[in-house]
Scaffold this motif. Structure first.
Motif, short mmCIF file in Angstrom:
data_model
loop_
_atom_site.label_atom_id
_atom_site.label_comp_id
_atom_site.label_asym_id
_atom_site.label_seq_id
_atom_site.Cartn_x
_atom_site.Cartn_y
_atom_site.Cartn_z
N GLY A 81 16.50 45.79 41.56
CA GLY A 81 15.09 45.83 41.94
C GLY A 81 14.27 46.87 41.21
O GLY A 81 13.04 46.91 41.35
N ASP A 82 14.92 47.71 40.41
CA ASP A 82 14.15 48.70 39.65
C ASP A 82 13.14 47.96 38.76
O ASP A 82 13.48 47.00 38.08
N PRO A 83 11.88 48.43 38.75
CA PRO A 83 10.86 47.70 37.97
C PRO A 83 11.14 47.67 36.48
O PRO A 83 10.59 46.82 35.77
N ASP A 84 11.98 48.58 35.98
CA ASP A 84 12.30 48.57 34.54
C ASP A 84 13.47 47.66 34.20
O ASP A 84 13.80 47.51 33.02
N ARG A 85 14.11 47.09 35.19
CA ARG A 85 15.19 46.14 34.86
C ARG A 85 14.61 44.87 34.26
O ARG A 85 13.60 44.35 34.74
N ASN A 86 15.23 44.36 33.23
CA ASN A 86 14.78 43.11 32.63
C ASN A 86 14.81 41.98 33.66
O ASN A 86 13.93 41.11 33.68
N GLU A 87 15.84 42.01 34.52
CA GLU A 87 15.94 40.98 35.56
C GLU A 87 14.72 41.02 36.49
O GLU A 87 14.12 39.98 36.79
N THR A 88 14.36 42.21 36.96
CA THR A 88 13.23 42.34 37.89
C THR A 88 11.97 41.76 37.25
O THR A 88 11.20 41.02 37.88
N GLN A 89 11.76 42.10 35.98
CA GLN A 89 10.55 41.65 35.29
C GLN A 89 10.57 40.13 35.07
O GLN A 89 9.54 39.45 35.21
N ARG A 170 34.12 43.37 21.88
CA ARG A 170 34.11 42.70 23.18
C ARG A 170 32.83 41.86 23.32
O ARG A 170 31.83 42.18 22.67
N PRO A 171 32.87 40.81 24.16
CA PRO A 171 31.68 39.95 24.26
C PRO A 171 30.46 40.66 24.85
O PRO A 171 29.33 40.36 24.48
N VAL A 172 30.72 41.58 25.76
CA VAL A 172 29.62 42.31 26.41
C VAL A 172 29.96 43.80 26.32
O VAL A 172 31.11 44.18 26.55
N VAL A 173 28.98 44.60 25.98
CA VAL A 173 29.27 46.01 25.73
C VAL A 173 28.44 46.91 26.65
O VAL A 173 27.27 46.63 26.93
N GLY A 174 29.06 47.98 27.08
CA GLY A 174 28.35 49.05 27.79
C GLY A 174 27.74 49.96 26.73
O GLY A 174 28.39 50.27 25.73
N VAL A 175 26.50 50.35 26.95
CA VAL A 175 25.79 51.18 25.96
C VAL A 175 25.40 52.50 26.63
O VAL A 175 24.86 52.50 27.74
N ARG A 176 25.69 53.59 25.96
CA ARG A 176 25.27 54.92 26.43
C ARG A 176 24.50 55.58 25.30
O ARG A 176 24.78 55.34 24.13
N GLY A 177 23.57 56.44 25.65
CA GLY A 177 22.82 57.18 24.65
C GLY A 177 21.86 56.31 23.86
O GLY A 177 21.58 56.60 22.69
N ALA A 178 21.34 55.26 24.47
CA ALA A 178 20.33 54.43 23.77
C ALA A 178 19.11 55.29 23.45
O ALA A 178 18.67 56.07 24.30
N PRO A 179 18.53 55.17 22.26
CA PRO A 179 17.37 55.98 21.92
C PRO A 179 16.12 55.61 22.71
O PRO A 179 15.18 56.40 22.80
N LYS A 180 16.10 54.39 23.26
CA LYS A 180 14.96 53.97 24.09
C LYS A 180 15.40 54.05 25.56
O LYS A 180 16.47 53.55 25.88
N PRO A 181 14.60 54.65 26.44
CA PRO A 181 15.03 54.75 27.83
C PRO A 181 15.13 53.37 28.50
O PRO A 181 14.36 52.49 28.14
N PRO A 182 16.01 53.24 29.46
CA PRO A 182 16.99 54.23 29.90
C PRO A 182 18.18 54.29 28.93
O PRO A 182 18.46 53.30 28.25
N PRO A 183 18.88 55.42 28.90
CA PRO A 183 19.97 55.55 27.92
C PRO A 183 21.17 54.66 28.21
O PRO A 183 21.90 54.33 27.28
#
Ligand SMILES: O=C1O[C@H](COP(=O)(O)O)[C@@H](O)[C@H](O)[C@H]1O
Length: 257
Positions: A81-89, A170-183
């Motif tokens: 439900g976070d407004p920044d989630r792509n799903e929410t939008q 892997r088919p789906v990857v966890g990402v940390r430290g993305a330069p665009k928020p959220p990381p």
């Protein structure tokens, strides 16, 4: 891999209206051919505006929304439900306004408790692998259309330039430290993106022009991830004039005078 086709529209508004019309037609055609259809959604400005335009289109009800599987190319790893989630939008722009089958809406897992982006990526990979029954490509269903935005740095989904996720098979990857928020994010990998029948990169704005030029001008996917986003049957760069401004003359077909 397919040679990209480039279509250039007058401005961002015409672009999203044209992509919405194109998407409706593509989904209707896929449903006519094999009974159902699948689409991978993107976040970002043009991607969400396209979904809004689909919802507002008089042709919206031409799609059998109950026979459509809906996936995401990436997600910002935030609580449900976070407004920044792509799903929410995407839900606010389109999915809350059409009769989708909730069992066919495959959102990426939200941040919750001890769940890590890597856990979420593994869980989404399992969901993908469980839906390969009919038209298998590479551990993922055969997506009819996979939509992507492109960041000013050339990122697609949550695959950022020079980031380790680009080397993860892997088919789906966890990402940390993305330069665009959220990381912290979750993203389909390039091999899964490339498994889609059609990949559409929807890009508007002058800030994207250098990335568009580099992606279409021979840069590699580690420097410019958008350069590695290609479909099995079609790769469409759907641009507004501002995003296309740095392309060499003659590259791309102007579609909106
Ligand atoms: O964060 C993201 O950004 C990209 C591009 O967004 P834009 O607003 O610059 O168009 C988007 O494609 C991706 O899905 C999203 O998570």
């Amino acid at each position: 891999m397919t040679t990209p086709t480039i279509v250039i529209h007058r401005d961002a508004d015409v672009l999203v209206q044209a992509v919405a019309a194109r998407l409706i037609t593509r989904l209707v055609d896929a449903q006519a051919t094999h009974g159902d259809a699948s689409v991978v959604l993107t976040g970002g400005t043009a991607g969400i505006a396209t979904l809004r335009a689909v919802a507002a289109s008089p042709a919206c009800s031409a799609v059998d929304w109950s026979a459509l599987s809906i996936w995401w190319g990436d997600e910002r790893f935030l609580p449900s439900g976070d407004p920044d989630r792509n799903e929410t939008q995407a839900r606010a722009a389109l999915l809350d306004h059409v009769p989708v089958d909730p069992a066919r809406v495959f959102a990426m897992p939200p941040a919750s408790g001890d769940l890590t982006p890597e856990d979420a990526a593994a869980a989404y990979a399992d969901v993908l692998a469980g839906q390969t029954e009919k038209r298998l490509h590479v551990g993922a269903p055969a997506f009819d259309v996979l939509l992507l935005g492109v960041g000013p740095d050339g990122h697609v989904a949550s695959l950022f330039p020079e980031h380790p996720a680009l080397h993860d098979d892997r088919p789906v990857v966890g990402v940390r430290g993305a330069p665009k928020p959220p990381p912290e994010r979750v993203s389909l990998s390039l091999p899964v993106i490339r498994s889609a029948d059609e990949v559409w990169l929807v890009v508007a704005g002058a800030d994207k022009a250098p990335a568009v030029r580099l992606a279409l001008g021979g840069s590699g996917p580690v420097q410019i991830p958008a350069a590695g986003a290609q479909g099995q049957r079609a790769t469409r760069w759907l641009l507004d004039r501002a995003a296309a401004a740095e392309l060499p003359p003659g590259l791309g077909r102007p579609a909106s005078p």
